[in-house]
Design an enzyme around this catalytic site. Structure first.
Site, PDB file in Angstrom:
ATOM      1  N   HIS A 270       0.914  -1.201   0.120  1.00 46.83           N
ATOM      2  CA  HIS A 270      -0.071   0.040  -0.110  1.00 46.83           C
ATOM      3  C   HIS A 270       0.829   1.148  -0.032  1.00 46.83           C
ATOM      4  O   HIS A 270       2.002   1.218   0.627  1.00 46.83           O
ATOM      5  CB  HIS A 270      -0.920  -0.031   1.167  1.00 46.83           C
ATOM      6  CG  HIS A 270      -2.085   0.917   1.109  1.00 46.83           C
ATOM      7  ND1 HIS A 270      -1.982   2.440   1.275  1.00 46.83           N
ATOM      8  CD2 HIS A 270      -3.466   0.793   0.790  1.00 46.83           C
ATOM      9  CE1 HIS A 270      -3.258   3.138   1.315  1.00 46.83           C
ATOM     10  NE2 HIS A 270      -3.885   1.936   0.802  1.00 46.83           N
ATOM     11  N   ASP A 327      -7.862  -4.936   0.254  1.00 48.04           N
ATOM     12  CA  ASP A 327      -8.548  -5.813  -0.938  1.00 48.04           C
ATOM     13  C   ASP A 327      -8.164  -7.181  -0.790  1.00 48.04           C
ATOM     14  O   ASP A 327      -8.755  -8.278  -1.251  1.00 48.04           O
ATOM     15  CB  ASP A 327      -8.038  -5.340  -2.207  1.00 48.04           C
ATOM     16  CG  ASP A 327      -8.472  -4.071  -2.661  1.00 48.04           C
ATOM     17  OD1 ASP A 327      -9.760  -3.609  -2.320  1.00 48.04           O
ATOM     18  OD2 ASP A 327      -7.617  -2.918  -3.006  1.00 48.04           O
TER      19      ASP A 327
HETATM   20  C1  LIG Z   1      -0.497  -0.672  -4.100  1.00 43.50           C
HETATM   21  C2  LIG Z   1       0.831  -0.477  -4.681  1.00 43.50           C
HETATM   22  C3  LIG Z   1       0.551   0.375  -5.925  1.00 43.50           C
HETATM   23  C4  LIG Z   1       1.715   0.460  -3.906  1.00 43.50           C
HETATM   24  O1  LIG Z   1       2.734   0.741  -4.636  1.00 43.50           O
HETATM   25  P1  LIG Z   1       4.095   1.837  -4.199  1.00 43.50           P
HETATM   26  O2  LIG Z   1       3.771   2.485  -2.718  1.00 43.50           O
HETATM   27  O3  LIG Z   1       4.266   2.555  -5.224  1.00 43.50           O
HETATM   28  O4  LIG Z   1       5.324   0.745  -4.027  1.00 43.50           O
HETATM   29  P2  LIG Z   1       6.069   0.373  -4.876  1.00 43.50           P
HETATM   30  O5  LIG Z   1       5.444  -0.156  -6.054  1.00 43.50           O
HETATM   31  O6  LIG Z   1       7.174   1.383  -5.121  1.00 43.50           O
HETATM   32  O7  LIG Z   1       6.982  -0.861  -4.285  1.00 43.50           O
HETATM   33  C5  LIG Z   1       7.971  -0.766  -3.321  1.00 43.50           C
HETATM   34  C6  LIG Z   1       8.841  -2.192  -3.387  1.00 43.50           C
HETATM   35  O8  LIG Z   1       8.043  -3.237  -2.945  1.00 43.50           O
HETATM   36  C7  LIG Z   1       7.481  -4.086  -4.031  1.00 43.50           C
HETATM   37  N1  LIG Z   1       6.179  -4.464  -4.082  1.00 43.50           N
HETATM   38  C8  LIG Z   1       5.383  -3.358  -3.812  1.00 43.50           C
HETATM   39  N2  LIG Z   1       3.931  -4.212  -3.880  1.00 43.50           N
HETATM   40  C9  LIG Z   1       4.190  -5.606  -4.184  1.00 43.50           C
HETATM   41  C10 LIG Z   1       3.500  -6.607  -4.259  1.00 43.50           C
HETATM   42  N3  LIG Z   1       2.036  -6.415  -4.384  1.00 43.50           N
HETATM   43  N4  LIG Z   1       3.959  -7.813  -4.640  1.00 43.50           N
HETATM   44  C11 LIG Z   1       5.325  -7.886  -4.523  1.00 43.50           C
HETATM   45  N5  LIG Z   1       6.401  -6.708  -4.418  1.00 43.50           N
HETATM   46  C12 LIG Z   1       5.690  -5.592  -4.146  1.00 43.50           C
HETATM   47  C13 LIG Z   1       8.107  -3.543  -5.348  1.00 43.50           C
HETATM   48  O9  LIG Z   1       8.558  -4.386  -6.271  1.00 43.50           O
HETATM   49  C14 LIG Z   1       9.244  -2.555  -4.787  1.00 43.50           C
HETATM   50  O10 LIG Z   1      10.329  -3.394  -4.653  1.00 43.50           O
HETATM   51  P3  LIG Z   1      11.809  -3.003  -4.976  1.00 43.50           P
HETATM   52  O11 LIG Z   1      11.943  -1.745  -3.813  1.00 43.50           O
HETATM   53  O12 LIG Z   1      12.616  -4.025  -4.930  1.00 43.50           O
HETATM   54  O13 LIG Z   1      11.684  -2.219  -6.557  1.00 43.50           O
HETATM   55  C15 LIG Z   1       1.617  -1.830  -4.798  1.00 43.50           C
HETATM   56  O14 LIG Z   1       2.207  -2.375  -3.514  1.00 43.50           O
HETATM   57  C16 LIG Z   1       0.735  -2.882  -5.838  1.00 43.50           C
HETATM   58  O15 LIG Z   1       0.867  -2.746  -6.938  1.00 43.50           O
HETATM   59  N6  LIG Z   1       0.041  -3.937  -5.160  1.00 43.50           N
HETATM   60  C17 LIG Z   1      -0.584  -4.791  -5.794  1.00 43.50           C
HETATM   61  C18 LIG Z   1      -2.062  -4.386  -6.224  1.00 43.50           C
HETATM   62  C19 LIG Z   1      -2.975  -3.900  -5.164  1.00 43.50           C
HETATM   63  O16 LIG Z   1      -3.072  -4.867  -4.280  1.00 43.50           O
HETATM   64  N7  LIG Z   1      -3.739  -2.969  -5.191  1.00 43.50           N
HETATM   65  C20 LIG Z   1      -4.578  -2.353  -4.265  1.00 43.50           C
HETATM   66  C21 LIG Z   1      -4.111  -1.355  -3.569  1.00 43.50           C
HETATM   67  S1  LIG Z   1      -5.174  -0.814  -2.104  1.00 43.50           S
END
Ligand SMILES: CC(C)(COP(=O)(O)OP(=O)(O)OC[C@H]1O[C@@H](n2cnc3c(N)ncnc32)[C@H](O)[C@@H]1OP(=O)(O)O)[C@@H](O)C(=O)NCCC(=O)NCCS
Length: 390
Positions: A270, A327
């Site tokens: 998140h 979710d």
């Molecule tokens: C929610 C979300 C968009 C937040 O993204 P964010 O704050 O921008 O975090 P980042 O995408 O920058 O991720 C940070 C690190 O964690 C990892 N990471 C983040 N979410 C992950 C996941 N669901 N599974 C595996 N790795 C994940 C990234 O690959 C990144 O790793 P790195 O530092 O080695 O490159 C992201 O966690 C995600 O896409 N989750 C899955 C979709 C989801 O559940 N969405 C509903 C949100 S309420």
């Protein structure tokens, strides 16, 4: 061409997605991502899910105080009375293509409600604004249920004022009186999705409100924003992922493969919560009893797979502060409750509409139109070339 890396001459800074920009001031909800806290009007959602109802929480969000006995009775009655859809909207839904996405049907249905409100554009006293909001919140379940029945070739069920908001939706969708405990779980799910500070859909609602766009335009715009896969809809993908994993025994291999291929695991992580999302905790608590009431073996496996997935993610990705978000468990709860997966985002809207309305009221009562600056990165002084010379 202007170099996009060079800041504009007045020193203002471009922040993609407005990340970190404070775009509004609000007293509606508070999120503490480090400690896993979500409050509505200062009250922890753990308290609200334990003791409140969706109707009472909607009152709290709109009026900024908990109702007394009389206020709650009046508000609950008002909401129940306002569930009936205008004839023209019922007719329109009856003519919607059955292949239409439910979110599109909901967005169109909400916009159409303005046609039945002669004074829709009169943004008046706070009292009238809130009354209009209560009508929109009351009608959203009727719109979703009417479309669901229409696409299944069934007649809409009449709203039942004897049922709570949560019970009535489940009844209108299925035509069957829900188990009281299942309805209460749904009620809790509605409470915990009702607001979450400034996200894309809430911001959309406030932007439309800031033009003094009426409540129907503002809410239908918010539904449009929620419909995108980057906002609503992750719970549906979590469910698909869990079914594709199939059993707790397959979880480790699945997680390893996702990590090796750099794919994200749905329902994990998140932007704000750096601990387990409090809503995920609350949803997880209700699943075992819900399974006893109406789960089968398949749903048990689904839940066990999710638990194992959380465990393995903790082991493998805990150091990145990646935990289940709302979710992760909400799709399982909705699946057990019998909500079709392509209605999940409409159920999110059915709850979040309470928060959107509160934000609309807050916006119009202390308004300044949103008009951010744009950094122009195109050309200047290009000649107009006649057609024969292009
Ligand atoms: C929610 C979300 C968009 C937040 O993204 P964010 O704050 O921008 O975090 P980042 O995408 O920058 O991720 C940070 C690190 O964690 C990892 N990471 C983040 N979410 C992950 C996941 N669901 N599974 C595996 N790795 C994940 C990234 O690959 C990144 O790793 P790195 O530092 O080695 O490159 C992201 O966690 C995600 O896409 N989750 C899955 C979709 C989801 O559940 N969405 C509903 C949100 S309420």
């Amino acid at each position: 061409m202007t170099n996009p890396q060079v800041p504009p001459p007045d020193g203002s800074e471009y922040r993609p997605g407005l990340e970190g920009v404070v775009a509004s001031r609000s007293s509606i909800s508070y999120v503490d991502g480090e400690n896993g806290v979500l409050e509505y009007r200062g009250i922890d959602i753990r308290e609200l899910t334990a003791h409140s109802t969706f109707e009472e929480t909607t009152f709290l969000l709109l009026y900024n105080h908990l109702p007394d006995h009389r206020e709650l009775a009046q508000f609950t009655t008002l909401m129940a009375r306002q569930r009936v859809l205008p004839h023209a909207v019922r007719e329109a839904i009856h003519n919607f293509p059955v292949s239409m996405h439910p979110m599109v049907a909901l967005q169109a249905g909400i916009a159409m409600l303005a046609g039945d409100d002669y004074f829709a554009d009169e943004i008046g006293t706070q009292r009238n604004n809130i009354k209009r909001c209560s009508s929109v919140v009351a009608k959203v379940p009727s719109l979703v249920a009417a479309f669901e029945r229409h696409r299944n070739g069934e007649e809409p069920m009449p709203a039942q004022s004897k049922y709570s908001h949560a019970e009535n939706f489940l009844f209108m969708m299925t035509g069957v009186q829900p188990h009281p405990e299942a309805a209460r779980v749904f009620d809790k799910l509605l409470i915990m999705h009702a607001d979450h500070s400034t996200n894309a859909s809430t911001f959309t609602c406030r932007v439309i409100g800031s033009t003094l766009g009426n409540i129907y335009s503002s809410i239908s715009g918010a539904v449009g924003a929620l419909s995108g896969p980057l906002h609503g809809g992750a719970n549906e993908r979590v469910l698909r992922m869990l079914y594709s994993i199939g059993s707790p025994d397959n979880v480790e291999a699945f997680v390893d493969e996702q990590i090796a291929t750099g794919n994200k695991i749905m329902g994990i992580g998140h932007r704000i919560y750096k601990t387990k999302d409090p809503r995920a905790e609350l949803l997880q608590e209700v699943i075992p009893r819900l399974l006893e009431i109406q789960g089968g073996e398949e749903k048990q496996t689904l839940y066990q797979t999710a638990l194992r997935l959380e465990e393995v993610v903790n082991q493998r990705l805990g150091q990145k502060k990646l935990y289940p978000n709302v979710d992760f468990y909400s799709g399982i709860v909705l699946e057990i409750l019998g909500v079709p997966s392509d209605l999940f985002t409409t159920v999110f809207a059915l709850s979040r509409v309470a928060g959107w309305c509160a934000h609309w009221v807050e916006q119009v009562s202390a308004n300044r139109i949103f008009r951010p600056k744009q950094e122009y990165i195109g050309d200047h002084h290009r000649p107009y070339v006649p057609m024969e010379r292009r």
